[in-house]
Scaffold this motif. Structure first.
Motif, PDB file in Angstrom:
ATOM      1  N   TYR A  74      26.180 -23.923  -1.707  1.00 55.70           N
ATOM      2  CA  TYR A  74      27.387 -24.250  -2.555  1.00 55.70           C
ATOM      3  C   TYR A  74      27.520 -23.354  -3.859  1.00 55.70           C
ATOM      4  CZ  TYR A  74      27.929 -28.666   0.003  1.00 55.70           C
ATOM      5  OH  TYR A  74      28.120 -29.618   0.910  1.00 55.70           O
ATOM      6  N   TYR A  75      28.736 -22.386  -3.624  1.00 56.10           N
ATOM      7  CA  TYR A  75      29.093 -21.655  -4.640  1.00 56.10           C
ATOM      8  C   TYR A  75      29.853 -22.409  -5.912  1.00 56.10           C
ATOM      9  CZ  TYR A  75      26.965 -17.632  -2.114  1.00 56.10           C
ATOM     10  OH  TYR A  75      26.175 -16.782  -1.239  1.00 56.10           O
ATOM     11  N   TYR A  76      29.589 -22.345  -6.787  1.00 53.39           N
ATOM     12  CA  TYR A  76      29.970 -23.319  -7.981  1.00 53.39           C
ATOM     13  C   TYR A  76      30.903 -22.562  -8.818  1.00 53.39           C
ATOM     14  CZ  TYR A  76      26.672 -21.857 -11.569  1.00 53.39           C
ATOM     15  OH  TYR A  76      25.961 -21.029 -12.394  1.00 53.39           O
ATOM     16  N   ASP A  77      31.900 -23.342  -9.568  1.00 49.60           N
ATOM     17  CA  ASP A  77      32.530 -22.917 -10.865  1.00 49.60           C
ATOM     18  C   ASP A  77      32.797 -24.130 -11.628  1.00 49.60           C
ATOM     19  OD1 ASP A  77      34.136 -21.996 -12.722  1.00 49.60           O
ATOM     20  OD2 ASP A  77      35.511 -20.653 -11.583  1.00 49.60           O
TER      21      ASP A  77
ATOM     22  N   ALA B 167      40.014 -21.793  -5.179  1.00 49.16           N
ATOM     23  CA  ALA B 167      38.537 -22.015  -4.836  1.00 49.16           C
ATOM     24  C   ALA B 167      38.223 -21.814  -3.420  1.00 49.16           C
ATOM     25  CB  ALA B 167      38.158 -23.446  -5.075  1.00 49.16           C
TER      26      ALA B 167
ATOM     27  N   ASN C 260      38.171 -18.005  -2.464  1.00 56.71           N
ATOM     28  CA  ASN C 260      36.989 -17.319  -3.194  1.00 56.71           C
ATOM     29  C   ASN C 260      35.794 -17.801  -2.606  1.00 56.71           C
ATOM     30  OD1 ASN C 260      39.033 -15.883  -5.003  1.00 56.71           O
ATOM     31  ND2 ASN C 260      38.740 -17.562  -6.544  1.00 56.71           N
TER      32      ASN C 260
ATOM     33  N   VAL D 109      34.506 -20.698  -3.086  1.00 55.61           N
ATOM     34  CA  VAL D 109      33.953 -21.610  -4.079  1.00 55.61           C
ATOM     35  C   VAL D 109      34.048 -22.946  -3.301  1.00 55.61           C
ATOM     36  CG1 VAL D 109      34.059 -22.930  -6.489  1.00 55.61           C
ATOM     37  CG2 VAL D 109      34.271 -20.437  -6.077  1.00 55.61           C
TER      38      VAL D 109
ATOM     39  N   MET E 158      33.684 -27.228  -7.293  1.00 52.12           N
ATOM     40  CA  MET E 158      34.389 -26.994  -8.629  1.00 52.12           C
ATOM     41  C   MET E 158      34.677 -28.015  -9.384  1.00 52.12           C
ATOM     42  SD  MET E 158      38.370 -25.330  -8.920  1.00 52.12           S
ATOM     43  CE  MET E 158      37.826 -23.472  -8.755  1.00 52.12           C
TER      44      MET E 158
ATOM     45  N   SER F 243      30.070 -19.682 -15.446  1.00 52.15           N
ATOM     46  CA  SER F 243      31.366 -20.163 -14.995  1.00 52.15           C
ATOM     47  C   SER F 243      32.587 -19.392 -15.428  1.00 52.15           C
ATOM     48  CB  SER F 243      31.710 -21.727 -15.028  1.00 52.15           C
ATOM     49  OG  SER F 243      30.557 -22.440 -14.425  1.00 52.15           O
TER      50      SER F 243
ATOM     51  N   ASN G 145      30.446 -15.837  -7.366  1.00 48.32           N
ATOM     52  CA  ASN G 145      29.783 -17.035  -8.361  1.00 48.32           C
ATOM     53  C   ASN G 145      28.341 -17.155  -8.052  1.00 48.32           C
ATOM     54  OD1 ASN G 145      32.571 -18.246  -9.615  1.00 48.32           O
ATOM     55  ND2 ASN G 145      33.045 -17.570  -7.681  1.00 48.32           N
TER      56      ASN G 145
ATOM     57  N   TYR H 233      25.197 -20.102  -7.323  1.00 50.68           N
ATOM     58  CA  TYR H 233      25.120 -21.144  -6.343  1.00 50.68           C
ATOM     59  C   TYR H 233      24.192 -22.289  -6.542  1.00 50.68           C
ATOM     60  CZ  TYR H 233      21.662 -18.347  -4.514  1.00 50.68           C
ATOM     61  OH  TYR H 233      20.342 -17.643  -4.498  1.00 50.68           O
TER      62      TYR H 233
END
Lengths: 243, 108
Positions: A4-7, A31, A34, A36, A39, A204, A217, A219
């Motif tokens: 999971y790519y996060y922001d 998101a 991108n 993500v 989020m 972030s 991002n 992860y």
């Protein structure tokens, strides 16, 4: 395991400085574009756009996290994340009692719009959201913990509202296990200069405009079987709490 | 002028491990990263900040005392820390400006 790519630091149009294009659906849609998949919505001193964000995120296959960027009494920004929307909203109510009430000046700070899941305006926050609360940095972790949340200093690599600029060094005594950087390029230097070797460093965007959301991002790998977004959040918080 | 000499001029002791220290200048500021690099040894440092790191910065800069303006208070933990680290802390109900004016007269 799923990556999971996060922001975890994003503003909506409810933040005074957040662009009005940062609606719950636009944030979730961007998101998704991108890559993500995890989020957090972290408006200044409020969680009131999180309910709409949760519904919008569902449409775009993004796992939403309810959060807030708390301004402490020292003007330090702290990211607060919650495992459930309900706990975030209960925290929001407590923060409301600790805000310093000043009417928002829309001509200076911008509008503070509360939207529904269709991005329709359902309310406006009348009092300014970005100013300091009466919650001190030392108090914040205890209050957040009452709602099973996790908090950590935001953008410690920034002059304005970063804890290092305000306090002169990282507040190790306060027991934070995580610190947020705005710019990944600062990671090695900050770890070395401020003794952050034992901390988890999260990066972030702090996006106030849609074009500030990023494609590159960091992860988390999360065991999400049998899949549900609440399971993903639960596993994420298990990881964060075990730091 | 010594730190304990200020007690006769409306300042209250919060922690005073070494009241005999001399004051030979004043620095005012709340952004600790700035104070660290700018406050001089033996300055009285006026601030409204009451965070843990105030003690650390006062120690690094070797100021003669911290003066908490506008009635700002320290927790008991921080008072104990100030005593342990040999940091004098005084308080005043006045604003930083008014304190600076008072000190200006006393140091002249």
């Amino acid at each position: 395991m799923t990556r999971y790519y996060y922001d975890f630091h994003v503003h909506s149009c409810l933040s005074p400085c957040g662009d009005n294009d940062n609606t719950p659906n636009n944030l979730a849609g961007m998101a998704s574009l991108n890559g993500v998949t995890l989020m957090a919505l972290t408006d200044h001193n409020t969680c009131r756009n999180c309910p709409a964000f949760f519904k919008a995120a569902r449409r775009y296959g993004v796992v939403p996290v309810a959060g807030m960027e708390l301004t402490t009494a020292e003007d330090i920004h702290v990211v607060c994340l919650f495992e459930t929307l309900e706990e975030a909203l209960a925290f929001n109510d407590e923060v409301d009692t600790r805000r310093i009430r000043v009417k928002n000046r829309e001509d200076i700070f911008g509008e503070q719009l509360i939207l529904n899941e269709e991005d329709e305006i359902i309310g406006r926050e009348e009092d300014l959201l970005i100013n300091a609360t009466t919650i001190t940095l030392d108090e914040a972790p205890g209050i957040v913990q009452k709602y099973r949340g996790i908090c950590y200093p935001a953008h410690i690599d920034r002059q304005s509202n970063g804890c290092i600029a305000i306090l002169g060094e990282f507040p190790h005594y306060a027991g934070f296990k995580i610190a947020e950087l705005n710019d990944r390029a600062n990671k090695e230097e900050y770890i070395r200069r401020y003794g952050l070797e034992k901390l988890k460093i999260l990066v972030s965007s702090d996006a106030h405009y849609l074009d500030q959301l990023r494609e590159d991002n960091d992860y988390f790998d999360i065991d999400d079987e049998p899949y549900s977004s609440s399971l993903v959040r639960q596993r994420l918080f298990e990881q964060l709490r075990s730091l | 002028m010594t730190v304990e000499g200020l007690l006769e001029h409306g300042f209250s002791p919060v922690a005073m491990p070494d009241g005999s220290r001399t004051i030979d200048g004043v620095y005012i500021g709340d952004l600790l990263s700035w104070v660290m690099g700018r406050a001089q040894m033996d300055n009285a440092w006026i601030t409204i900040m009451s965070n843990n790191n105030v003690i650390a910065v006062a120690s690094l800069a070797d100021t003669s005392c911290v003066i908490l303006a506008e009635g700002v208070e320290l927790s008991q933990d921080l008072k104990d820390l100030a005593m342990a680290k040999d940091i004098n802390v005084l308080s005043s109900p006045k604003s930083a400006y008014e304190i600076a004016v008072t000190l200006s007269g006393l140091l002249a």
